[in-house]
Scaffold this motif. Structure first.
Motif, short mmCIF file in Angstrom:
data_model
loop_
_atom_site.label_atom_id
_atom_site.label_comp_id
_atom_site.label_asym_id
_atom_site.label_seq_id
_atom_site.Cartn_x
_atom_site.Cartn_y
_atom_site.Cartn_z
N LEU A 5 0.84 -1.20 0.00
CA LEU A 5 0.00 0.00 0.00
C LEU A 5 0.88 1.25 0.00
O LEU A 5 1.80 1.37 0.81
N ALA A 6 0.60 2.18 -0.91
CA ALA A 6 1.33 3.44 -0.98
C ALA A 6 0.34 4.59 -0.84
O ALA A 6 -0.28 5.00 -1.82
N PRO A 7 0.18 5.13 0.37
CA PRO A 7 -0.67 6.32 0.53
C PRO A 7 -0.02 7.52 -0.15
O PRO A 7 1.21 7.66 -0.14
N THR A 8 -0.83 8.39 -0.72
CA THR A 8 -0.28 9.56 -1.39
C THR A 8 -1.19 10.76 -1.24
O THR A 8 -2.42 10.64 -1.24
N ASP A 9 -0.57 11.93 -1.08
CA ASP A 9 -1.31 13.20 -1.12
C ASP A 9 -0.88 14.00 -2.33
O ASP A 9 -1.16 15.19 -2.43
N THR A 33 -1.35 -0.90 -4.26
CA THR A 33 -2.56 -0.09 -4.11
C THR A 33 -2.17 1.33 -3.76
O THR A 33 -1.39 1.56 -2.82
N LEU A 34 -2.70 2.29 -4.51
CA LEU A 34 -2.51 3.71 -4.20
C LEU A 34 -3.73 4.20 -3.43
O LEU A 34 -4.86 3.96 -3.84
N LEU A 35 -3.50 4.88 -2.33
CA LEU A 35 -4.59 5.36 -1.48
C LEU A 35 -4.43 6.85 -1.23
O LEU A 35 -3.39 7.31 -0.77
N ASN A 36 -5.49 7.60 -1.55
CA ASN A 36 -5.49 9.03 -1.26
C ASN A 36 -6.56 9.32 -0.20
O ASN A 36 -7.74 9.03 -0.41
N GLU A 57 -16.98 16.71 -5.24
CA GLU A 57 -15.92 17.34 -6.04
C GLU A 57 -14.54 16.86 -5.58
O GLU A 57 -13.65 16.62 -6.41
N LEU A 58 -14.39 16.72 -4.28
CA LEU A 58 -13.12 16.27 -3.73
C LEU A 58 -12.80 14.84 -4.18
O LEU A 58 -11.68 14.54 -4.62
N GLU A 59 -13.79 13.96 -4.09
CA GLU A 59 -13.58 12.57 -4.49
C GLU A 59 -13.36 12.46 -5.99
O GLU A 59 -12.55 11.64 -6.44
N LYS A 60 -14.04 13.27 -6.77
CA LYS A 60 -13.86 13.24 -8.22
C LYS A 60 -12.45 13.63 -8.60
O LYS A 60 -11.81 12.98 -9.45
N GLU A 61 -11.92 14.67 -7.98
CA GLU A 61 -10.55 15.11 -8.25
C GLU A 61 -9.54 14.07 -7.78
O GLU A 61 -8.53 13.81 -8.45
N SER A 62 -9.81 13.43 -6.64
CA SER A 62 -8.93 12.39 -6.12
C SER A 62 -8.87 11.21 -7.07
O SER A 62 -7.79 10.70 -7.39
N ARG A 63 -10.03 10.77 -7.55
CA ARG A 63 -10.06 9.63 -8.48
C ARG A 63 -9.35 9.96 -9.79
O ARG A 63 -8.69 9.10 -10.38
N ARG A 64 -9.51 11.19 -10.26
CA ARG A 64 -8.85 11.59 -11.50
C ARG A 64 -7.33 11.53 -11.35
O ARG A 64 -6.62 10.99 -12.19
N ALA A 65 -6.82 12.07 -10.23
CA ALA A 65 -5.39 12.07 -10.00
C ALA A 65 -4.85 10.65 -9.79
O ALA A 65 -3.77 10.30 -10.28
N LEU A 66 -5.60 9.83 -9.06
CA LEU A 66 -5.18 8.45 -8.82
C LEU A 66 -5.16 7.65 -10.12
O LEU A 66 -4.24 6.85 -10.37
N ASP A 67 -6.16 7.87 -10.97
CA ASP A 67 -6.22 7.15 -12.24
C ASP A 67 -5.04 7.53 -13.13
O ASP A 67 -4.47 6.67 -13.82
N ALA A 68 -4.68 8.80 -13.11
CA ALA A 68 -3.52 9.25 -13.89
C ALA A 68 -2.24 8.58 -13.39
O ALA A 68 -1.39 8.17 -14.19
N GLU A 69 -2.11 8.47 -12.06
CA GLU A 69 -0.95 7.80 -11.49
C GLU A 69 -0.92 6.32 -11.86
O GLU A 69 0.13 5.76 -12.18
N ARG A 70 -2.08 5.67 -11.79
CA ARG A 70 -2.16 4.25 -12.14
C ARG A 70 -1.71 4.02 -13.58
O ARG A 70 -0.91 3.13 -13.86
N PRO A 78 4.57 -2.73 -17.14
CA PRO A 78 3.38 -3.35 -17.77
C PRO A 78 2.81 -4.53 -16.99
O PRO A 78 1.60 -4.79 -17.03
N GLY A 79 3.65 -5.26 -16.29
CA GLY A 79 3.15 -6.44 -15.56
C GLY A 79 2.67 -6.14 -14.16
O GLY A 79 2.19 -7.04 -13.46
N LEU A 80 2.74 -4.89 -13.73
CA LEU A 80 2.38 -4.52 -12.37
C LEU A 80 0.88 -4.27 -12.25
O LEU A 80 0.30 -3.49 -13.01
N LYS A 81 0.25 -4.93 -11.28
CA LYS A 81 -1.17 -4.69 -11.00
C LYS A 81 -1.28 -3.53 -10.02
O LYS A 81 -0.72 -3.57 -8.92
N VAL A 82 -2.00 -2.48 -10.43
CA VAL A 82 -2.16 -1.28 -9.60
C VAL A 82 -3.64 -1.02 -9.36
O VAL A 82 -4.41 -0.86 -10.31
N ASP A 83 -4.05 -0.98 -8.09
CA ASP A 83 -5.40 -0.60 -7.71
C ASP A 83 -5.36 0.79 -7.10
O ASP A 83 -4.32 1.24 -6.61
N THR A 84 -6.50 1.46 -7.09
CA THR A 84 -6.57 2.78 -6.48
C THR A 84 -7.80 2.87 -5.58
O THR A 84 -8.84 2.28 -5.87
#
Length: 275
Positions: A5-9, A33-36, A57-70, A78-84
């Motif tokens: 698990l990698a928490p990120t702000d 797993t990335l967690l914001n 709005e906060l959750e929408k922005e968080s999901r957008r940033a997490l998806d970009a990181e994923r 390419p072989g790494l499984k990443v969840d957010t």
């Protein structure tokens, strides 16, 4: 060690830790797993407070940033499984809850050594997590540290207390996977002699680590953290490990934790284990 698990702000220290966690997970063939965790900012208007942004709005922005990181990480590995996952709440409580709910094996977090005030008064989410999590190791990544395979690891051990056999499991897995040399380091005060208790505990530690390549070292320095740092520099160590012990309330007030001090001072990743 299958779930990391990698928490990120999305700050610079967090982004650096995420990059380290991704490479580390890729090497171990683990899931990442990335967690914001975010909380709603508010502003005061007279006697009331109003939210600056809505939860949606906060959750929408968080999901957008997490998806970009994923997508970025999966492009690199390419072989790494990443969840957010995103959540609204306080980081320490939410990370601890996530660790228990999803059976996380390792938490990787960034840290910034921002001076003595930050170290002693403010602390950090990373060091708070080390104290909070009693079943999961935490790998703390300094902002300037970049990933390199940990071929030389130092285990700082005071030999004053015996640890449980399972305490070293994560460390031994890392040592075995990377074929690392493990240096068990005990820092003694100048002129201090090895007493019977330390000798006996040293033998027990040796027994717990008998299935991995390791050596035992004694070094003299009145300041434990400085002794470890000097050893790291001399022996070109690229990962340090310590056991985070549970001190009582009085100890926490009057004595600084060596694990916390190392987290702010070390220039290499610090793997905090639990008894």
């Amino acid at each position: 060690m299958k779930k990391i698990l990698a928490p990120t702000d999305f700050s610079a220290p967090a982004a650096n830790a995420v990059d380290y966690a991704a490479k580390f997970a890729d090497c171990l063939k683990a899931e990442l797993t990335l967690l914001n965790c975010c909380h709603i900012p508010v502003m005061a208007t007279g006697e009331t407070t109003l939210p600056v942004i809505t939860i949606d709005e906060l959750e929408k922005e968080s999901r957008r940033a997490l998806d970009a990181e994923r997508k970025r990480l999966q492009g690199m590995y390419p072989g790494l499984k990443v969840d957010t996952h995103c959540c609204v709440g306080f980081a320490v409580e939410e990370v601890a809850s996530h660790v228990k709910q999803f059976g996380i094996d390792l938490v990787v977090m960034g840290i910034t050594g921002a001076g003595k005030f930050s170290e002693l008064v403010i602390g950090s989410t990373a060091t708070a997590l080390v104290q909070q999590l009693d079943c999961c190791p935490v790998l703390i990544i300094p902002e300037e540290a970049r990933f390199e395979e940990p071929h030389r690891i130092a285990l700082a051990c005071d030999l004053k207390e015996v640890v449980h056999p399972e305490c070293f499991d994560s460390l031994k897995e890392v040592v075995s996977h990377f074929g690392a040399d493990l240096n068990v380091v005990s820092v003694m005060k100048p002129g201090e002699e090895i007493n019977v208790e330390k000798a006996a505990n040293g033998i027990k530690v040796e027994h717990l680590l008998e299935d991995v390549n390791h050596t035992l070292h004694f070094t003299e320095e009145k300041d434990v953290v400085k002794g470890i740092e000097d050893f790291v520099e001399r022996h070109k160590v690229n990962m340090v490990s310590m056991v985070a012990r549970k001190h009582n309330f009085v100890d926490r007030i009057f004595h600084e934790s060596n694990t916390k001090k190392m987290a702010f001072h070390t220039h290499v990743p610090l793997l905090a284990l639990h008894e």
